[in-house]
Enzyme design. Structure first.
Site, PDB file in Angstrom:
ATOM      1  N   THR B 148     -21.229 -23.404 -12.244  1.00 39.17           N
ATOM      2  CA  THR B 148     -22.572 -22.147 -11.997  1.00 39.17           C
ATOM      3  C   THR B 148     -22.482 -22.281 -10.863  1.00 39.17           C
ATOM      4  OG1 THR B 148     -23.326 -22.690 -14.048  1.00 39.17           O
ATOM      5  CG2 THR B 148     -24.380 -21.498 -12.918  1.00 39.17           C
ATOM      6  N   GLU B 149     -21.566 -20.794 -10.619  1.00 39.03           N
ATOM      7  CA  GLU B 149     -21.783 -20.260  -8.913  1.00 39.03           C
ATOM      8  C   GLU B 149     -21.787 -21.678  -7.931  1.00 39.03           C
ATOM      9  OE1 GLU B 149     -23.315 -17.884  -8.089  1.00 39.03           O
ATOM     10  OE2 GLU B 149     -24.560 -17.446 -10.326  1.00 39.03           O
ATOM     11  N   LEU B 150     -20.663 -22.580  -8.012  1.00 36.99           N
ATOM     12  CA  LEU B 150     -19.882 -23.040  -7.622  1.00 36.99           C
ATOM     13  C   LEU B 150     -20.655 -24.446  -7.104  1.00 36.99           C
ATOM     14  CD1 LEU B 150     -16.802 -20.672  -5.213  1.00 36.99           C
ATOM     15  CD2 LEU B 150     -17.027 -22.501  -7.930  1.00 36.99           C
ATOM     16  N   TRP B 302     -22.081 -21.100  -3.432  1.00 31.54           N
ATOM     17  CA  TRP B 302     -21.589 -20.083  -3.248  1.00 31.54           C
ATOM     18  C   TRP B 302     -23.060 -19.299  -3.304  1.00 31.54           C
ATOM     19  CZ3 TRP B 302     -17.443 -17.390  -6.480  1.00 31.54           C
ATOM     20  CH2 TRP B 302     -17.814 -16.798  -6.977  1.00 31.54           C
TER      21      TRP B 302
END
Lengths: 397, 406
Positions: B148-150, B302
């Site tokens: 999730t979301e890097l 990120w």
């Protein structure tokens, strides 16, 4: 050369009945601190403490403070017809004195606050040829809730805006209202939000607070501060209290203020069986006023039509989370508060219960709001006002 | 020679409806529908119309036109559910892309959750759930993981390696890379065989964030210009990883910005340079060496300029909401009630915590743009009220107004 401004006002604290005096005081003080030379005219000599100002008194006869406030008699009874006509005759008397005052106190600009002072401002401006700024803190539409507009008052308000070189409104909310009901061209209206002096709000010992006993007994306190009148929506506050108390009985709702709805509200409270949970504290000043904010777990401003709403800034500056009506000017300046339509009692109750129940919500509103409110200062308002002064003066050259 | 790796993130949360305290114990419908101001169906259909459908069509055309063109996607389980329910034709168009054999589907948590931060077992369950879902829809089993979301650190790399994945996508954050370039593969400490693909955030964000910004010195961005920047990596890097939200095309950057024209011409322009070629993440980890070890003990992501967790966690409301949610793990799972477990997991979607972010809230920036609620406080209130209702659904709990006692 500093800009010299001649201000016409109606009241200053402590001889004030509400927000108008507070706003005039805060703005003039910040203007003086920004090197504006302010001469402040009041209708009559009253014991005002404002040594930073050059005060001038117009010595109106028949002006007997505190019996003439911009809104209502300070005792909370509405003005009778004869009182209204007395008030309007005082407003005219003020305008008759204004020309001579303006000729005596040389200035670059005249700045008049609300309809009570607009005729004085116009007269002073005409007598001297000095440009006029009309500052709108509230309109007849706010005060009456849209019903029973006094045509005389409306006419004086409109005249004040029409004849001004520039208009200052305390919010976009008011600016829109001016465009809608007074046909004031929006390009003529500058928005200058009211503010606070962040340094005035110092934490105090809760032990000496008269409300701390309630808190020790395990009660949460939800606070209303404002006139008890239609415009301020205290009845919605009590309706929300009814809804909240079903779920959180250990809560006390305190109304600070007086006004023409007081009797009606007390009856309403008794009728709902809430007399032990909804308390009427009357009009408070100074220390007690401050202590009410400090003791409260939550402040609610349910106004039906609120040009600005300084009390919301005060609450947040005291570190008290606030729920404010979307129908208010102050909601344009604060994002770390909860906002609600004044008529949406269910949502108001939902928000009240959530702040009382979820500690992390309370903490977040408290800390973020406290940080944010510092930017909504009188210094910021004065800076904007000076920009407006400069714009008018350079246009006149 | 320089490889180019496209990865597009496709995700939509089940947004929560306005849920008041008075709803607790009365309704268990938590997710927005037509009765609410936010309607998940309507939002999904709008995004599909503006972004997914037209972009899928362009990409399919490009895959047919350029035999060397390759792409990859990660689709959360919750967006796949919504596509199946609200826009089956869009789901079919993603399946068509996968059927070309040149669109790799990556692994992630089914619920696009922050579960790794709270419960390793719950995390693993969600990754497995997702993997099965991808297999059933696309007929491929994901080999490369993106969280999730890097969100990433060394521990996550070890756990993912143990679960059998060959590579992991993460952010090429400056404070991690220092002098090193994102244009090579790396490996985490202790796992030389697991390869890390790092987002080239400058080039990725040129498309995702700056494409239509008139204040940007390089505005307007054309396909030849962008291709020349990518080609400049030749000789000083093995791979350029262009990672972005799929909604960039048509939703964040609207059609009238020219984003679709840009995309239509980009692969052709990139292929004009003889040393450029496209890879999927799986091909990249097979083909390219890890040039060094990357030690990332603290979480990165990120998001925002901070590239940390502060968009989802860290303020008192976010921490409170998340910890109270994950506290329910064992009791919820014990019920074996699929609807209850699914509701609990849908509450884990990271977006709910993002909506509670107060960072920059008053400045009205990107967080506000992506927040469907009027304020982070309102997002929190609905979430917490729903959580109370969820608790009431557990065995031996009865509706009792006393729970509101303060």
């Amino acid at each position: 050369m500093p800009i010299r401004v001649l201000m016409f006002g109606w009241e200053l604290p402590p001889c004030n009945s509400g927000g108008l005096g507070v706003a005039c005081y805060g703005l003039s003080q910040a203007l003086v601190q920004s090197d504006v030379d302010v001469t402040f005219v009041l209708p009559k000599k009253v014991p005002v403490r404002a040594d930073f100002l050059r005060l001038v008194f117009a010595d109106l006869s028949g002006f007997d403070w505190p019996n003439f406030s911009p809104y209502l008699n300070i005792n909370g009874t509405p003005l009778s017809d004869s009182q209204v006509s007395d008030l309007i005759s005082l407003v005219h008397q003020y305008s008759l004195k204004a020309a001579a005052i303006a000729k005596k106190h040389h200035c670059d600009l005249i700045h008049a606050h609300d309809w009570l002072c607009f005729p004085a401002g116009i007269a002073a401006s005409q007598a001297t040829g000095v440009p006029l700024v009309s500052h709108v803190h509230a309109t007849e539409y706010d005060r009456s809730g849209g019903a029973s507009i006094d045509p005389m008052v409306y006419a004086l308000e409109k005249q004040g805006m029409d004849q001004a070189d520039a208009v200052i409104a305390v919010s976009n909310f008011t600016k829109n209202l001016l465009a809608k009901y007074y046909l004031t061209p929006p390009e003529k209206v500058n928005v200058v939000h009211n503010g606070i002096n962040p340094d005035d709000f110092t934490p105090e010992d809760l032990e000496s607070n008269p409300l701390s006993a309630l808190k020790r007994a395990g009660f949460k306190i939800v606070l209303y501060v404002g006139r008890l009148s239609l415009q301020k929506g205290p009845d919605y506050f009590i309706k929300a209290a009814r809804r909240v108390l079903d779920f959180a009985p250990q809560t006390v709702f305190i109304l600070v203020g007086s006004g023409d709805m007081e009797g009606q509200l007390i009856n309403m409270t008794a009728g709902l069986g809430l007399s032990d949970k909804v308390l009427f504290a009357g009009f408070l000043r100074g220390q007690l006023h401050k202590q009410a904010f400090q003791a409260a777990d939550l402040f609610v401003m349910p106004s039906v039509s609120e040009p600005f709403g300084i009390t919301a800034l005060e609450a947040v500056a005291h570190g008290t989370p606030a729920i404010i009506s979307k129908q208010s000017g102050v909601s344009e300046t604060l994002s770390h508060v909860l906002k609600v339509d004044f008529w949406d009692v269910d949502e108001m109750a939902n928000q009240i219960l959530s702040v009382l129940k979820y500690n992390s919500l309370h903490t977040s509103l408290k800390t973020n709001g406290h940080q944010e409110v510092k930017k909504v200062s009188w210094a910021a308002a004065a800076a904007k006002t000076i920009e407006i002064y400069k714009k008018i003066l350079s246009a006149k050259k | 020679m320089s490889a180019i790796c496209f990865y597009f993130q496709v995700h939509q949360p089940y947004r929560l409806r306005k849920y008041r305290i008075f709803d607790i114990g009365h309704t268990h419908e938590y997710f927005s529908d037509a009765s609410d101001k936010l309607d998940n169906r309507q939002i999904l259909q709008k995004v599909a119309r503006k972004s997914y459908l037209p972009t899928n069509k362009i990409l399919l055309g490009l895959l047919q036109k350029h035999p060397g063109f390759k792409i990859s996607f990660s689709l959360s389980g919750v967006v796949l559910e919504q596509l199946a329910d609200f826009s089956p034709e869009t789901l079919a168009s993603f399946m068509n892309l996968a059927a070309t054999g040149r669109a790799e589907i990556l692994s992630e948590t089914y619920y696009h959750s922050l579960s790794y931060l709270y419960s390793k077992t719950e995390f693993q369950s969600q990754v497995n759930l997702h993997s099965r879902k991808i297999k059933s829809i696309f007929g491929q089993t994901p080999k490369i993981f993106r969280n999730t979301e890097l969100i990433y650190n060394n521990d996550l790399a070890s756990d993912i390696a143990r679960m059998g994945y060959k590579g992991i996508l993460c952010e090429g954050a400056d404070h991690i890379l220092g002098w090193r370039s994102p244009n090579f593969l790396y490996h985490p400490p202790g796992n030389p065989k697991t390869k890390l693909l790092l987002k080239n955030y400058r080039l990725s964000d040129d498309i995702a964030f700056r494409f239509s910004s008139k204040e940007w010195a390089d505005y307007p961005l054309t396909a030849p210009k962008f291709a020349s920047w990518v080609s400049a990596v030749n000789g000083s890097g093995d791979i350029v990883n262009l990672f972005m939200d799929y909604e960039t095309f048509g939703e964040h950057q609207w059609e009238d910005t020219g984003i679709f024209e840009f995309l239509r011409h980009l692969p052709g322009e990139l292929l004009k340079h003889p040393d450029n070629y496209f890879v999927t993440p799986s091909e990249a980890v097979k083909k390219l060496p890890a040039v060094g070890e990357l030690d990332i003990p603290h979480y990165i992501s990120w998001a925002d300029v901070e590239r940390d967790l502060s968009a989802w966690l860290g303020n008192p409301m976010q921490d409170d909401a998340a910890s109270k949610l994950y506290q329910l793990e064992s009791v919820i799972l014990k019920t074996k009630d699929p609807r209850l477990i699914d509701d609990w997991r849908k509450l884990q979607t990271s977006d709910h915590f993002y909506y509670m972010c107060t960072k920059w809230f008053s400045d009205g920036d990107v967080h506000k743009y992506f927040n469907p609620y009027e304020s982070p406080y309102e997002a929190f209130i609905s979430f917490m009220n729903i959580l109370q209702d969820l608790k009431l659904r557990l065995p031996a709990q009865k509706v009792n107004s006393k729970i509101f006692e303060n």
